[in-house]
Scaffold this active site. Structure first.
Site, short mmCIF file in Angstrom:
data_model
loop_
_atom_site.label_atom_id
_atom_site.label_comp_id
_atom_site.label_asym_id
_atom_site.label_seq_id
_atom_site.Cartn_x
_atom_site.Cartn_y
_atom_site.Cartn_z
N ASN A 1 29.14 -68.10 -23.94
CA ASN A 1 28.81 -67.63 -25.28
C ASN A 1 29.72 -66.44 -25.58
OD1 ASN A 1 27.68 -66.54 -27.58
ND2 ASN A 1 25.74 -65.97 -26.62
N TRP A 2 30.74 -66.70 -26.41
CA TRP A 2 31.71 -65.63 -26.69
C TRP A 2 31.16 -64.57 -27.63
CZ3 TRP A 2 37.26 -68.16 -27.43
CH2 TRP A 2 37.66 -68.74 -26.21
N LYS A 3 30.01 -64.88 -28.26
CA LYS A 3 29.43 -63.96 -29.25
C LYS A 3 30.47 -63.63 -30.31
CE LYS A 3 26.24 -62.49 -25.74
NZ LYS A 3 25.34 -61.48 -25.21
N HIS B 1 19.13 -67.43 -29.94
CA HIS B 1 19.59 -66.37 -29.04
C HIS B 1 18.90 -65.06 -29.42
CE1 HIS B 1 22.15 -63.40 -27.11
NE2 HIS B 1 22.53 -64.36 -26.29
N GLU C 1 19.95 -62.19 -29.75
CA GLU C 1 20.68 -61.37 -30.73
C GLU C 1 20.46 -61.90 -32.15
OE1 GLU C 1 24.41 -61.52 -28.64
OE2 GLU C 1 23.52 -60.28 -27.08
N GLU D 1 16.70 -66.13 -21.00
CA GLU D 1 17.52 -64.93 -20.99
C GLU D 1 16.65 -63.70 -21.24
OE1 GLU D 1 21.85 -65.84 -22.10
OE2 GLU D 1 20.77 -65.74 -23.99
N GLY E 1 23.90 -58.28 -21.22
CA GLY E 1 24.95 -57.28 -21.43
C GLY E 1 24.68 -55.94 -20.77
N SER F 1 23.75 -61.14 -17.83
CA SER F 1 24.58 -60.46 -16.82
C SER F 1 24.97 -61.35 -15.63
CB SER F 1 23.90 -59.18 -16.33
OG SER F 1 23.75 -58.26 -17.40
N GLY G 1 27.65 -64.61 -21.14
CA GLY G 1 28.22 -63.89 -22.27
C GLY G 1 29.55 -63.25 -21.89
N GLY G 2 29.50 -61.97 -21.58
CA GLY G 2 30.71 -61.19 -21.31
C GLY G 2 31.70 -61.85 -20.36
P1 PGA Z 1 25.81 -61.48 -20.86
O1 PGA Z 1 25.20 -62.29 -22.11
O2 PGA Z 1 26.27 -62.50 -19.87
O3 PGA Z 1 26.96 -60.69 -21.45
O4 PGA Z 1 24.73 -60.62 -20.33
C1 PGA Z 1 24.44 -63.45 -21.90
C2 PGA Z 1 24.01 -64.02 -23.22
O5 PGA Z 1 23.62 -63.28 -24.12
O6 PGA Z 1 24.05 -65.25 -23.40
#
Ligand code: PGA
Length: 245
Positions: free
Chosen positions: A6-8, A91, A93, A161, A167, A204, A225-226
């Protein structure tokens, strides 16, 4: 096993993406599925570049309607037309930034499948909810309310999650992940008897912790994510998955 990136609201360079494409067959040979979900504006370009490779492209959200007066939104059908095969919905977010609630997430999941996409539905508790001892009840209630009865379990993935792990570099204990995945599995089995819906862990995930998380029996993959913005990290996570079968 599915390892979804997930590149966000970030864009990895085409060079990084090129490396992911080059190494995707190595991952596929292990029986591990990959998915990259870039921002909408990159979806078509990446899907074209990845055509014929074992690196499908997905989106990070969709609207529940097929088309119409919804400024700024993108429909599931448009994602499919642009070359997407999956979409993340619900998600945390989106739930926070755009106040999305379970009932809306459910409509999005339905729309995704109606357009032929795989729906990746995210759930997770906040730190306050975990501290209060309510993590399992909160998450299983989210699962029930975010997944309408008519969904096709074969094109459904659930991602657990914990909001406080996204993050932050913090992760739940392996026992806590296993317990939550067990509770989600029970909820899914009640709604979709006999189905084998994959349950991912997200929050994470990095090359350094992927092997132990992916080794948990109830974990069917990771939503990353990251670490999904760097080809080396993303591929290392996928290669840390236990061999299929
Ligand atoms: P993260 O994000 O790996 O940067 O913690 C995961 C996500 O929100 O899907």
């Amino acid at each position: 096993m599915l390892i979804a990136g997930n590149w966000k609201m970030n864009a990895a360079s085409m060079e990084e993406f090129g490396t992911m494409l080059e190494r995707a067959p190595e991952v596929a040979a292990k029986g591990v599925d990959l998915l990259v979900c870039p921002p909408f504006v990159l979806l078509h370009r990446l899907a074209e570049a990845a055509a014929g490779s074992p690196l499908p492209i997905g989106a990070q959200d969709c609207h529940f309607a097929e088309a119409g007066a919804h400024t700024g939104d993108v429909s599931a059908g448009m994602i499919a037309e642009a070359g997407g095969t999956a979409v993340i919905v619900g998600h945390s977010e989106r739930r926070t930034d755009h106040r999305e609630v379970d009932a809306l997430v459910a409509r999005k999941a339905e729309a995704a499948q109606a357009a032929g996409l795989k729906a990746i539905v995210c759930v997770g508790e906040t730190e306050a909810e975990r501290d209060a001892g309510n993590a399992e009840s909160v998450v299983t209630a989210q699962v029930t309310a975010s997944l309408p009865q008519g969904l096709d379990p074969a094109r459904l993935v659930v991602a657990y999650e914990p909001v406080w792990a996204i993050g932050t570099g913090r992760t739940p204990s392996l026992d806590d992940v296993a317990a939550m995945h067990g509770a989600i599995r029970e909820t899914l089995s009640a709604r979709f008897p006999g189905s084998a819906i994959a349950i991912l862990y997200g929050g994470s995930v990095k090359p350094g912790n992927a092997a132990e998380i992916l080794a948990i029996e109830t974990v069917g993959g990771a939503l990353v994510g990251g670490a999904s913005l760097k080809a080396d990290d993303f591929i290392a996570i996928a290669l840390a998955a236990p061999q299929a079968g």
